[in-house]
Write a protein that holds these residues in place. Structure first.
Motif, PDB file in Angstrom:
ATOM      1  N   GLY A   1      11.261  -7.890   9.637  1.00  0.00           N
ATOM      2  CA  GLY A   1      12.520  -8.268   9.017  1.00  0.00           C
ATOM      3  C   GLY A   1      12.620  -7.791   7.585  1.00  0.00           C
ATOM      4  N   GLN A   2      13.612  -8.318   6.906  1.00  0.00           N
ATOM      5  CA  GLN A   2      13.840  -7.974   5.516  1.00  0.00           C
ATOM      6  C   GLN A   2      13.351  -9.113   4.627  1.00  0.00           C
ATOM      7  OE1 GLN A   2      18.089  -6.998   5.337  1.00  0.00           O
ATOM      8  NE2 GLN A   2      17.568  -4.819   5.505  1.00  0.00           N
ATOM      9  N   LEU A   3      12.571  -8.746   3.603  1.00  0.00           N
ATOM     10  CA  LEU A   3      11.971  -9.736   2.721  1.00  0.00           C
ATOM     11  C   LEU A   3      12.645  -9.698   1.361  1.00  0.00           C
ATOM     12  CD1 LEU A   3       8.181  -9.065   3.475  1.00  0.00           C
ATOM     13  CD2 LEU A   3       9.704 -10.705   4.594  1.00  0.00           C
ATOM     14  N   ASN A   4      12.884 -10.857   0.805  1.00  0.00           N
ATOM     15  CA  ASN A   4      13.374 -10.959  -0.558  1.00  0.00           C
ATOM     16  C   ASN A   4      12.171 -11.032  -1.489  1.00  0.00           C
ATOM     17  OD1 ASN A   4      16.257 -11.109  -0.008  1.00  0.00           O
ATOM     18  ND2 ASN A   4      15.844 -13.131   0.874  1.00  0.00           N
ATOM     19  N   LEU A   5      11.904  -9.911  -2.145  1.00  0.00           N
ATOM     20  CA  LEU A   5      10.715  -9.791  -2.983  1.00  0.00           C
ATOM     21  C   LEU A   5      11.081  -9.869  -4.456  1.00  0.00           C
ATOM     22  CD1 LEU A   5       8.933  -6.846  -1.109  1.00  0.00           C
ATOM     23  CD2 LEU A   5       8.650  -9.304  -0.747  1.00  0.00           C
ATOM     24  N   LYS A   6      10.264 -10.542  -5.207  1.00  0.00           N
ATOM     25  CA  LYS A   6      10.485 -10.692  -6.636  1.00  0.00           C
ATOM     26  C   LYS A   6      10.492  -9.319  -7.310  1.00  0.00           C
ATOM     27  CE  LYS A   6       8.604 -12.970 -10.733  1.00  0.00           C
ATOM     28  NZ  LYS A   6       7.528 -13.849 -11.279  1.00  0.00           N
ATOM     29  N   GLY A   7      11.526  -9.092  -8.131  1.00  0.00           N
ATOM     30  CA  GLY A   7      11.629  -7.827  -8.845  1.00  0.00           C
ATOM     31  C   GLY A   7      12.471  -6.795  -8.132  1.00  0.00           C
ATOM     32  N   PHE A   8      12.972  -7.100  -6.924  1.00  0.00           N
ATOM     33  CA  PHE A   8      13.797  -6.159  -6.169  1.00  0.00           C
ATOM     34  C   PHE A   8      15.169  -6.790  -5.921  1.00  0.00           C
ATOM     35  CE2 PHE A   8       9.494  -4.852  -5.480  1.00  0.00           C
ATOM     36  CZ  PHE A   8       9.553  -3.466  -5.468  1.00  0.00           C
ATOM     37  N   ASN A   9      16.216  -6.018  -6.171  1.00  0.00           N
ATOM     38  CA  ASN A   9      17.578  -6.550  -6.112  1.00  0.00           C
ATOM     39  C   ASN A   9      18.105  -6.695  -4.696  1.00  0.00           C
ATOM     40  OD1 ASN A   9      17.709  -6.637  -8.936  1.00  0.00           O
ATOM     41  ND2 ASN A   9      18.368  -4.468  -9.051  1.00  0.00           N
ATOM     42  N   ARG A  10      17.493  -6.042  -3.749  1.00  0.00           N
ATOM     43  CA  ARG A  10      17.969  -6.104  -2.368  1.00  0.00           C
ATOM     44  C   ARG A  10      16.809  -6.413  -1.435  1.00  0.00           C
ATOM     45  NH1 ARG A  10      16.332  -1.559   0.132  1.00  0.00           N
ATOM     46  NH2 ARG A  10      15.742   0.250  -1.159  1.00  0.00           N
ATOM     47  N   PRO A  11      17.097  -6.934  -0.249  1.00  0.00           N
ATOM     48  CA  PRO A  11      16.026  -7.226   0.721  1.00  0.00           C
ATOM     49  C   PRO A  11      15.290  -5.940   1.100  1.00  0.00           C
ATOM     50  CG  PRO A  11      18.059  -8.334   1.337  1.00  0.00           C
ATOM     51  CD  PRO A  11      18.415  -7.394   0.226  1.00  0.00           C
ATOM     52  N   ILE A  12      14.013  -6.090   1.346  1.00  0.00           N
ATOM     53  CA  ILE A  12      13.150  -4.948   1.653  1.00  0.00           C
ATOM     54  C   ILE A  12      12.664  -5.054   3.094  1.00  0.00           C
ATOM     55  CG2 ILE A  12      10.999  -3.760   1.082  1.00  0.00           C
ATOM     56  CD1 ILE A  12      13.123  -3.511  -1.086  1.00  0.00           C
ATOM     57  N   ASP A  13      12.875  -3.967   3.863  1.00  0.00           N
ATOM     58  CA  ASP A  13      12.335  -3.935   5.229  1.00  0.00           C
ATOM     59  C   ASP A  13      10.822  -3.837   5.172  1.00  0.00           C
ATOM     60  OD1 ASP A  13      14.548  -3.809   7.293  1.00  0.00           O
ATOM     61  OD2 ASP A  13      15.225  -2.275   5.865  1.00  0.00           O
ATOM     62  N   ALA A  14      10.156  -4.649   6.000  1.00  0.00           N
ATOM     63  CA  ALA A  14       8.696  -4.650   6.033  1.00  0.00           C
ATOM     64  C   ALA A  14       8.217  -4.594   7.479  1.00  0.00           C
ATOM     65  CB  ALA A  14       8.140  -5.890   5.339  1.00  0.00           C
ATOM     66  N   TYR A  15       7.062  -3.979   7.659  1.00  0.00           N
ATOM     67  CA  TYR A  15       6.479  -3.813   8.990  1.00  0.00           C
ATOM     68  C   TYR A  15       5.041  -4.308   8.969  1.00  0.00           C
ATOM     69  CZ  TYR A  15      10.514  -0.808   9.797  1.00  0.00           C
ATOM     70  OH  TYR A  15      11.796  -0.344   9.939  1.00  0.00           O
ATOM     71  N   GLU A  16       4.648  -4.924  10.067  1.00  0.00           N
ATOM     72  CA  GLU A  16       3.268  -5.387  10.189  1.00  0.00           C
ATOM     73  C   GLU A  16       2.498  -4.426  11.091  1.00  0.00           C
ATOM     74  OE1 GLU A  16       0.525  -9.104  11.820  1.00  0.00           O
ATOM     75  OE2 GLU A  16       2.718  -9.275  11.824  1.00  0.00           O
ATOM     76  N   VAL A  17       1.402  -3.876  10.574  1.00  0.00           N
ATOM     77  CA  VAL A  17       0.545  -2.976  11.352  1.00  0.00           C
ATOM     78  C   VAL A  17      -0.500  -3.802  12.077  1.00  0.00           C
ATOM     79  CG1 VAL A  17      -1.129  -1.099  11.242  1.00  0.00           C
ATOM     80  CG2 VAL A  17       0.908  -1.056   9.780  1.00  0.00           C
ATOM     81  N   GLY A  18      -0.529  -3.639  13.413  1.00  0.00           N
ATOM     82  CA  GLY A  18      -1.511  -4.382  14.191  1.00  0.00           C
ATOM     83  C   GLY A  18      -2.796  -3.616  14.414  1.00  0.00           C
ATOM     84  N   SER A  19      -2.673  -2.349  14.779  1.00  0.00           N
ATOM     85  CA  SER A  19      -3.867  -1.552  15.086  1.00  0.00           C
ATOM     86  C   SER A  19      -3.503  -0.080  15.070  1.00  0.00           C
ATOM     87  CB  SER A  19      -4.438  -1.938  16.449  1.00  0.00           C
ATOM     88  OG  SER A  19      -3.493  -1.644  17.483  1.00  0.00           O
ATOM     89  N   TRP A  20      -4.533   0.735  15.112  1.00  0.00           N
ATOM     90  CA  TRP A  20      -4.324   2.168  15.257  1.00  0.00           C
ATOM     91  C   TRP A  20      -3.940   2.440  16.699  1.00  0.00           C
ATOM     92  CZ3 TRP A  20      -3.562   5.051  11.273  1.00  0.00           C
ATOM     93  CH2 TRP A  20      -3.578   6.447  11.372  1.00  0.00           C
ATOM     94  N   SER A  21      -2.968   3.306  16.905  1.00  0.00           N
ATOM     95  CA  SER A  21      -2.416   3.544  18.233  1.00  0.00           C
ATOM     96  C   SER A  21      -3.437   4.213  19.144  1.00  0.00           C
ATOM     97  CB  SER A  21      -1.165   4.413  18.123  1.00  0.00           C
ATOM     98  OG  SER A  21      -0.747   4.846  19.391  1.00  0.00           O
ATOM     99  N   ARG A  22      -3.490   3.805  20.384  1.00  0.00           N
ATOM    100  CA  ARG A  22      -4.359   4.449  21.372  1.00  0.00           C
ATOM    101  C   ARG A  22      -3.949   5.899  21.561  1.00  0.00           C
ATOM    102  NH1 ARG A  22      -3.913  -0.706  23.812  1.00  0.00           N
ATOM    103  NH2 ARG A  22      -5.928  -1.747  23.983  1.00  0.00           N
ATOM    104  N   ARG A  23      -2.640   6.166  21.464  1.00  0.00           N
ATOM    105  CA  ARG A  23      -2.166   7.551  21.602  1.00  0.00           C
ATOM    106  C   ARG A  23      -2.726   8.410  20.487  1.00  0.00           C
ATOM    107  NH1 ARG A  23       2.362   4.520  21.898  1.00  0.00           N
ATOM    108  NH2 ARG A  23       3.104   5.332  19.879  1.00  0.00           N
ATOM    109  N   ALA A  24      -2.751   7.857  19.248  1.00  0.00           N
ATOM    110  CA  ALA A  24      -3.298   8.615  18.126  1.00  0.00           C
ATOM    111  C   ALA A  24      -4.781   8.843  18.294  1.00  0.00           C
ATOM    112  CB  ALA A  24      -3.021   7.865  16.817  1.00  0.00           C
ATOM    113  N   GLU A  25      -5.494   7.813  18.790  1.00  0.00           N
ATOM    114  CA  GLU A  25      -6.934   7.970  19.004  1.00  0.00           C
ATOM    115  C   GLU A  25      -7.205   9.016  20.059  1.00  0.00           C
ATOM    116  OE1 GLU A  25      -8.223   4.099  20.011  1.00  0.00           O
ATOM    117  OE2 GLU A  25      -8.177   3.332  17.949  1.00  0.00           O
ATOM    118  N   ALA A  26      -6.378   9.037  21.125  1.00  0.00           N
ATOM    119  CA  ALA A  26      -6.569  10.042  22.174  1.00  0.00           C
ATOM    120  C   ALA A  26      -6.287  11.433  21.643  1.00  0.00           C
ATOM    121  CB  ALA A  26      -5.647   9.726  23.354  1.00  0.00           C
ATOM    122  N   GLY A  27      -5.288  11.538  20.752  1.00  0.00           N
ATOM    123  CA  GLY A  27      -4.965  12.834  20.168  1.00  0.00           C
ATOM    124  C   GLY A  27      -6.074  13.358  19.299  1.00  0.00           C
ATOM    125  N   ASN A  28      -6.819  12.440  18.618  1.00  0.00           N
ATOM    126  CA  ASN A  28      -7.932  12.855  17.775  1.00  0.00           C
ATOM    127  C   ASN A  28      -9.115  13.263  18.605  1.00  0.00           C
ATOM    128  OD1 ASN A  28      -6.444  12.310  15.519  1.00  0.00           O
ATOM    129  ND2 ASN A  28      -7.205  10.223  15.264  1.00  0.00           N
TER     130      ASN A  28
END
Length: 385
Positions: free
Chosen positions: A358-385
């Motif tokens: 969602g969008q977070l109201n962060l101190k020092g920023f005039n507008r809401p900020i979109d934020a994302y939570e990273v859970g893990s490194w993607s299996r697709r990325a690991e397979a590509g490596n």
């Protein structure tokens, strides 16, 4: 030492010279000769033999005088000298050894004794030459390092002396960063104030203030040392620039002063490894009654970077909204959460399993900020490596 070793034989008796020449040549040595002391000095200075067999009793210039001049000539390398004397000339042997002779051999020669003493002295010569070579290399390296540090001192303007300069750089930069800056033709330009795109990672121990209030100072220091050592090793593995340790908080910068095209990916991978490592540490902390969590915030954008401080203490730091954004995201992160900005997420969304929180109201920023939570490194990325 040469291959084969070069031996100077000095004797006014031509028969003795020939005997020594034949016996030593038979053992693979290069033999040169002189029939008096003056000729011996000339040949020694011209040809620099690896060993001298020196008769004591000679015309023009006796062996003791030759020995003193050889040992006192700073232009000559170390040359071991075996004194050759009659069995009854004990005083000459003593005088010769006191003058710097390395060994002696009595006439008439015994084949085994001659070869043994020659081999022994040549081993000493070889060891001495090896030590001298290593010393010369060390002097050369020291001179290069001194020159390198003087250049670094002038360009970075830290006004510290020679080798201490690199050590001071390592106080605030990863070792590989310090090495690149120190070896650069223009290291000062790397540290001068400039604007550049970076990725910033903030992480912090949750509950650290309450922990310090309720714990003994020794307990707090033990936890901090374990935590900071573990995080420091991971930071340097991913070539991040450690900007600061502040209690339970850490700030890391990627892509400056060493550019790396995958700086956002590195930051996220580091965050995942940090979270895993702190989770291991937290199990032991919990066993001791310490309740500590761990949150991470990551943002990418442009910042102004450079060194601040004075002659005896300088640090490398960054300023800009991207710094504040990473810090605020870290503040919002719950224990175990890795929150990233929208710009950072867009660069790594193909590599990670993540969700929009969602969008977070962060101190020092005039507008809401979109934020994302990273859970893990993607299996697709690991397979590509």
């Amino acid at each position: 030492m040469r291959t084969p070793p070069r031996i100077l034989v000095v004797d006014d008796n031509l028969t003795n010279l020939e005997v020594l020449r034949v016996r030593l040549t038979a053992h693979g040595y290069e033999v040169i000769s002189a029939v008096d002391g003056e000729e011996a000095l000339g040949r020694a200075r011209e040809l620099e033999p690896d060993l001298v067999l020196l008769d004591i009793m000679m015309p023009k210039l006796d062996g003791i005088s030759v020995l003193k001049q050889l040992k006192g000539d700073a232009a000559l390398p170390f040359i071991p000298v075996i004194l050759v004397t009659a069995k009854t000339d004990t005083r000459d042997v003593v005088n010769g050894l006191e003058a710097g002779g390395d060994d002696y051999l009595a006439k008439p020669f015994e084949q085994a004794a001659l070869v043994a003493r020659v081999r022994s002295m040549l081993r000493i010569k070889e060891l001495h030459d090896t030590v001298q070579l290593q010393a010369a290399q060390l002097r050369e390296q020291t001179e290069q390092l001194s020159s390198w540090n003087r250049s670094l001192e002038e360009r970075v303007a830290t006004q510290v002396a020679e080798i201490e300069r690199v050590n001071r750089l390592r106080r605030f930069l990863a070792p590989q960063v310090a090495q690149v800056i120190a070896s650069s033709d223009a290291p000062g330009s790397r540290l001068a104030s400039h604007r550049w795109e970076v990725t910033v990672l903030f992480c912090e121990l949750r509950g650290f203030t309450a922990f310090t209030d309720a714990s003994e100072p020794e307990e707090v220091m033990a936890v901090l040392q374990e935590y900071q050592e573990s995080m420091g090793q991971l930071i340097f593995r991913y070539e991040g620039t450690l900007e600061r340790f502040a209690g339970g908080g850490i700030m890391i910068i990627f892509n400056d002063p060493i550019p790396c095209p995958d700086h956002i990916e590195r930051a996220v991978q580091l965050a995942l490894d940090m979270r895993e490592k702190v989770a291991e540490l937290a199990k032991e902390w919990a066993r001791k009654g310490y309740v500590l969590g761990f949150g991470i915030g990551i943002a990418s954008g442009y910042a102004t970077l450079g060194q601040v401080g004075f002659e005896y203490r300088r640090e490398y730091t960054a300023h800009g909204s991207v710094i504040n954004l990473a810090s605020r995201l870290c503040d919002e992160a719950k224990p175990g959460q890795i929150l990233v900005s929208q710009r950072a997420f867009c660069a790594v969304e193909h590599c990670v399993e993540a969700s929009h929180i969602g969008q977070l109201n962060l101190k020092g920023f005039n507008r809401p900020i979109d934020a994302y939570e990273v859970g893990s490194w993607s299996r697709r990325a690991e397979a590509g490596n």
